[in-house]
Design a protein around this motif. Structure first.
Motif, PDB file in Angstrom:
ATOM      1  N   GLU A  79       5.172  -1.399   9.771  1.00 32.76           N
ATOM      2  CA  GLU A  79       5.404  -2.235   8.588  1.00 32.76           C
ATOM      3  C   GLU A  79       4.225  -3.194   8.369  1.00 32.76           C
ATOM      4  O   GLU A  79       3.779  -3.399   7.243  1.00 32.76           O
ATOM      5  N   CYS A  81       1.132  -2.679   9.386  1.00 32.29           N
ATOM      6  CA  CYS A  81      -0.005  -1.864   8.925  1.00 32.29           C
ATOM      7  C   CYS A  81       0.155  -1.493   7.458  1.00 32.29           C
ATOM      8  O   CYS A  81      -0.816  -1.457   6.713  1.00 32.29           O
ATOM      9  N   SER A  82       1.400  -1.195   7.075  1.00 30.50           N
ATOM     10  CA  SER A  82       1.658  -0.820   5.687  1.00 30.50           C
ATOM     11  C   SER A  82       1.312  -1.991   4.762  1.00 30.50           C
ATOM     12  O   SER A  82       0.672  -1.805   3.722  1.00 30.50           O
ATOM     13  N   SER A  85      -2.404  -2.324   4.703  1.00 28.38           N
ATOM     14  CA  SER A  85      -2.973  -1.239   3.910  1.00 28.38           C
ATOM     15  C   SER A  85      -2.861  -1.552   2.425  1.00 28.38           C
ATOM     16  O   SER A  85      -3.803  -1.334   1.661  1.00 28.38           O
TER      17      SER A  85
END
Length: 104
Positions: A79, A81-82, A85
């Motif tokens: 989550e 990293c998302s 990103s």
């Protein structure tokens, strides 16, 4: 005298029959004791196996809890990293727009 000898023979026959009965009962008792010993050994083996299986179940439960904790940690990281990103894509879009404006 003949009656006494017949009575003695009858008594002897009865004694022999009783001895055979007692011998048969003793044999049955020995067989029952052997069976009891075998059952006791089998029970002890089953109890040891139950303890081994209980230990394995406990170990697997601990491993499952650890795997679940690791899964939750990885899910939180995914989550994070998302979100990173998405921010990186937004920053890239802004930089691209700024770059086009500067060159334009």
């Amino acid at each position: 005298r003949e009656q006494k000898s017949t009575a003695d023979l009858d008594a002897l026959v009865r004694v022999r029959a009783l001895e055979q009965s007692v011998g048969a009962i003793v044999g049955q008792l020995r067989a029952a004791e052997d069976g009891r010993r075998a059952a006791t050994l089998q029970l002890a083996g089953l109890q040891r196996e139950r303890k081994v299986q209980a230990g394995k179940i406990t170990e697997q439960t601990v491993q499952l809890a650890q795997a679940k904790g690791e899964g939750e940690r990885l899910r939180a990281l995914a989550e994070k990293c998302s979100g990173s990103s998405a921010r990186i894509r937004a920053d890239a879009a802004r930089f691209k727009a700024d770059n086009e404006r500067l060159q334009g």
